[in-house]
Design a protein around this motif. Structure first.
Motif, mmCIF file in Angstrom:
data_model
loop_
_atom_site.group_PDB
_atom_site.id
_atom_site.type_symbol
_atom_site.label_atom_id
_atom_site.label_comp_id
_atom_site.label_asym_id
_atom_site.label_seq_id
_atom_site.Cartn_x
_atom_site.Cartn_y
_atom_site.Cartn_z
ATOM 1 N N THR A 131 0.823 -1.204 0.000
ATOM 2 C CA THR A 131 0.000 0.000 0.000
ATOM 3 C C THR A 131 0.856 1.252 0.000
ATOM 4 N N ALA A 132 1.802 1.363 0.933
ATOM 5 C CA ALA A 132 2.594 2.601 1.033
ATOM 6 C C ALA A 132 3.445 2.824 -0.203
ATOM 7 N N SER A 133 4.099 1.784 -0.699
ATOM 8 C CA SER A 133 4.957 1.971 -1.870
ATOM 9 C C SER A 133 4.145 2.406 -3.079
ATOM 10 N N ARG A 134 2.945 1.833 -3.224
ATOM 11 C CA ARG A 134 2.105 2.230 -4.356
ATOM 12 C C ARG A 134 1.603 3.662 -4.201
ATOM 13 N N VAL A 135 1.219 4.017 -2.980
ATOM 14 C CA VAL A 135 0.723 5.374 -2.758
ATOM 15 C C VAL A 135 1.834 6.390 -2.979
ATOM 16 N N VAL A 136 2.996 6.161 -2.364
ATOM 17 C CA VAL A 136 4.094 7.113 -2.500
ATOM 18 C C VAL A 136 4.588 7.160 -3.943
ATOM 19 N N GLY A 137 4.652 6.013 -4.590
ATOM 20 C CA GLY A 137 5.189 5.971 -5.941
ATOM 21 C C GLY A 137 4.281 6.544 -6.999
ATOM 22 N N ARG A 138 2.976 6.575 -6.745
ATOM 23 C CA ARG A 138 2.034 6.983 -7.790
ATOM 24 C C ARG A 138 1.291 8.274 -7.474
ATOM 25 N N ALA A 139 1.435 8.775 -6.262
ATOM 26 C CA ALA A 139 0.685 9.971 -5.876
ATOM 27 C C ALA A 139 1.187 11.200 -6.620
ATOM 28 N N HIS A 140 0.283 12.103 -6.897
ATOM 29 C CA HIS A 140 0.628 13.373 -7.530
ATOM 30 C C HIS A 140 1.014 14.426 -6.487
ATOM 31 N N CYS A 141 0.870 14.110 -5.220
ATOM 32 C CA CYS A 141 1.137 15.069 -4.151
ATOM 33 C C CYS A 141 2.061 14.423 -3.120
ATOM 34 N N PRO A 142 2.607 15.204 -2.190
ATOM 35 C CA PRO A 142 3.436 14.611 -1.132
ATOM 36 C C PRO A 142 2.643 13.615 -0.291
ATOM 37 N N VAL A 143 3.371 12.642 0.259
ATOM 38 C CA VAL A 143 2.774 11.619 1.122
ATOM 39 C C VAL A 143 3.523 11.610 2.450
ATOM 40 N N VAL A 144 2.785 11.673 3.552
ATOM 41 C CA VAL A 144 3.387 11.581 4.879
ATOM 42 C C VAL A 144 3.115 10.192 5.442
ATOM 43 N N VAL A 145 4.188 9.481 5.806
ATOM 44 C CA VAL A 145 4.066 8.242 6.568
ATOM 45 C C VAL A 145 4.269 8.641 8.024
ATOM 46 N N TRP A 146 3.184 8.590 8.786
ATOM 47 C CA TRP A 146 3.157 9.184 10.122
ATOM 48 C C TRP A 146 3.534 8.172 11.186
ATOM 49 N N ARG A 147 4.461 8.565 12.025
ATOM 50 C CA ARG A 147 4.839 7.781 13.194
ATOM 51 C C ARG A 147 5.066 8.762 14.336
ATOM 52 N N GLY A 148 4.474 8.508 15.485
ATOM 53 C CA GLY A 148 4.641 9.420 16.612
ATOM 54 C C GLY A 148 3.809 8.974 17.786
ATOM 55 N N ASP A 149 3.505 9.917 18.681
ATOM 56 C CA ASP A 149 2.714 9.646 19.875
ATOM 57 C C ASP A 149 1.247 9.904 19.549
ATOM 58 N N ALA A 151 -1.196 10.114 21.367
ATOM 59 C CA ALA A 151 -1.829 10.975 22.368
ATOM 60 C C ALA A 151 -1.479 12.446 22.163
ATOM 61 N N ASP A 152 -0.429 12.724 21.412
ATOM 62 C CA ASP A 152 0.006 14.105 21.192
ATOM 63 C C ASP A 152 0.499 14.249 19.758
ATOM 64 N N PRO A 153 -0.413 14.154 18.785
ATOM 65 C CA PRO A 153 0.016 14.057 17.386
ATOM 66 C C PRO A 153 0.188 15.384 16.655
ATOM 67 N N ALA A 154 -0.241 16.495 17.238
ATOM 68 C CA ALA A 154 -0.311 17.744 16.472
ATOM 69 C C ALA A 154 1.071 18.261 16.096
ATOM 70 N N PRO A 155 1.198 18.911 14.935
ATOM 71 C CA PRO A 155 2.452 19.586 14.585
ATOM 72 C C PRO A 155 2.798 20.635 15.643
ATOM 73 N N ASP A 156 4.099 20.884 15.816
ATOM 74 C CA ASP A 156 4.531 21.843 16.826
ATOM 75 C C ASP A 156 5.634 22.714 16.252
ATOM 76 N N THR A 157 6.439 23.308 17.116
ATOM 77 C CA THR A 157 7.458 24.252 16.647
ATOM 78 C C THR A 157 8.862 23.656 16.655
ATOM 79 N N ARG A 158 8.980 22.345 16.810
ATOM 80 C CA ARG A 158 10.294 21.723 16.664
ATOM 81 C C ARG A 158 10.738 21.814 15.201
ATOM 82 N N PRO A 159 12.038 21.677 14.950
ATOM 83 C CA PRO A 159 12.537 21.858 13.575
ATOM 84 C C PRO A 159 11.942 20.858 12.591
ATOM 85 N N ILE A 160 11.974 21.257 11.334
ATOM 86 C CA ILE A 160 11.627 20.398 10.205
ATOM 87 C C ILE A 160 12.918 20.105 9.461
#
Length: 311
Positions: A131-149, A151-160
């Motif tokens: 699924t992920a390889s097909r989505v990332v390989g064929r998508a017309h837009c960026p794809v985020v594979v999300w891994r984190g907490d 309980a606290d998933p929101a974006p914050d002000t740590r570096p990118i």
């Protein structure tokens, strides 16, 4: 051109796991910042295709059961997101095709696709079975594979963290990083590593690999200065366009994956580019993207290569 600021919505895959719910909440926060609708997608393949069931009555019962399960998962995800983001604009899609096909169909005009990295659809399984390889390989837009907490998933002000190598795919990644930094008020760590496949185009016009005894004759301090200058050159147009974003430039002689993962220790998101659509599964094997997807403890955004003009 812009990257994240195109498209009409953000698509996120949910599967009932805590991680997919965390991914959905993260995507909802990003959608809110972008002013986009968030579409939650759950897909279950028709039982005849999966199990080879031939009895019409049993087929109908299985279809109804799977549909009810999917509807429940979507409803639970909507309720959870509403608690975290009451004003979120949400839609849902319950598909009956393979998950990758459903996500890609839903993302025809999307700004971003988000999938969770663990749960019933772990990234390890997706990369192998697809699924992920097909989505990332064929998508017309960026794809985020999300891994984190979850309980606290929101974006914050740590570096990118963004990988910079001068390719068209890297340009899309840099563009996305600056746009994301603008949304979140976060700084950027731009990383360029140059030893594993060192070429002397850092200091001369000719691209000739250096190895063996010849490497002992190289002025590595000069090479380091040249590579740092290249990094600054690649990033400079985006600094001009996004003067409010703070940027740290890291040019290091070492493994690209290692340097990105090291920078990601104190960051919230890594963004890297990859080659064009359609051949991702083969191109990814052994690559920086695969290392990040397997080893990063933070979300990873994969951007397809393209012709991005930073001017």
């Amino acid at each position: 051109m812009t990257v994240l600021n195109t498209g009409t919505h953000i698509v996120v895959g949910v599967d009932g796991s805590d991680t997919s719910l965390g991914a959905a909440k993260w995507a909802a926060a990003v959608a809110g910042k972008l002013g986009r609708t968030l579409q939650l997608v759950y897909s279950t393949t028709h039982p005849v295709r999966v199990l080879g069931v031939g009895d019409p009555t049993l087929d109908q019962q299985l279809t109804e059961s799977l549909t009810e399960d999917g509807a429940r998962i979507l409803s639970t995800a909507v309720d959870e997101i509403r608690q975290a983001a009451p004003d979120a604009h949400l839609t849902t899609l319950l598909g009956d095709e393979a998950p990758a096909a459903t996500l890609l169909d839903a993302a025809q005009d999307a700004s971003l696709i988000v999938v969770g990295a663990t749960g019933r659809g772990s990234v390890e399984r997706w990369l192998l079975g697809s699924t992920a390889s097909r989505v990332v390989g064929r998508a017309h837009c960026p794809v985020v594979v999300w891994r984190g907490d979850p309980a606290d998933p929101a974006p914050d002000t740590r570096p990118i963290v963004v990988g910079v190598d001068g390719s068209p795919a890297s340009a899309v990644a840099i563009e996305s990083a600056f746009e994301f930094a603008t949304l979140t008020g976060a700084p950027i760590t731009a990383v360029r590593a140059w030893s594993d496949e060192f070429r002397v185009d850092a200091v001369t016009p000719d691209a000739v690999p250096i190895a063996g005894p010849a490497a002992m004759l190289v002025d590595w301090d000069a090479v380091a200065r040249g590579e740092a200058a290249k990094l600054s050159e690649f990033v400079a147009p985006y600094r001009q366009r996004f003067p409010e974003v703070t940027v740290e430039e890291v040019s290091a002689r070492g493994s690209v994956s290692r340097e990105l993962l090291r920078a990601l220790d104190d960051a919230q998101l890594a963004i890297v580019g990859t080659r064009g659509r359609g051949r991702f599964a083969g191109a990814l094997l052994g690559s920086t993207s695969q290392n990040l997807l397997h080893r990063a403890e933070r979300p990873v955004m994969i951007c397809r290569g393209g012709d991005t003009d930073p001017s």
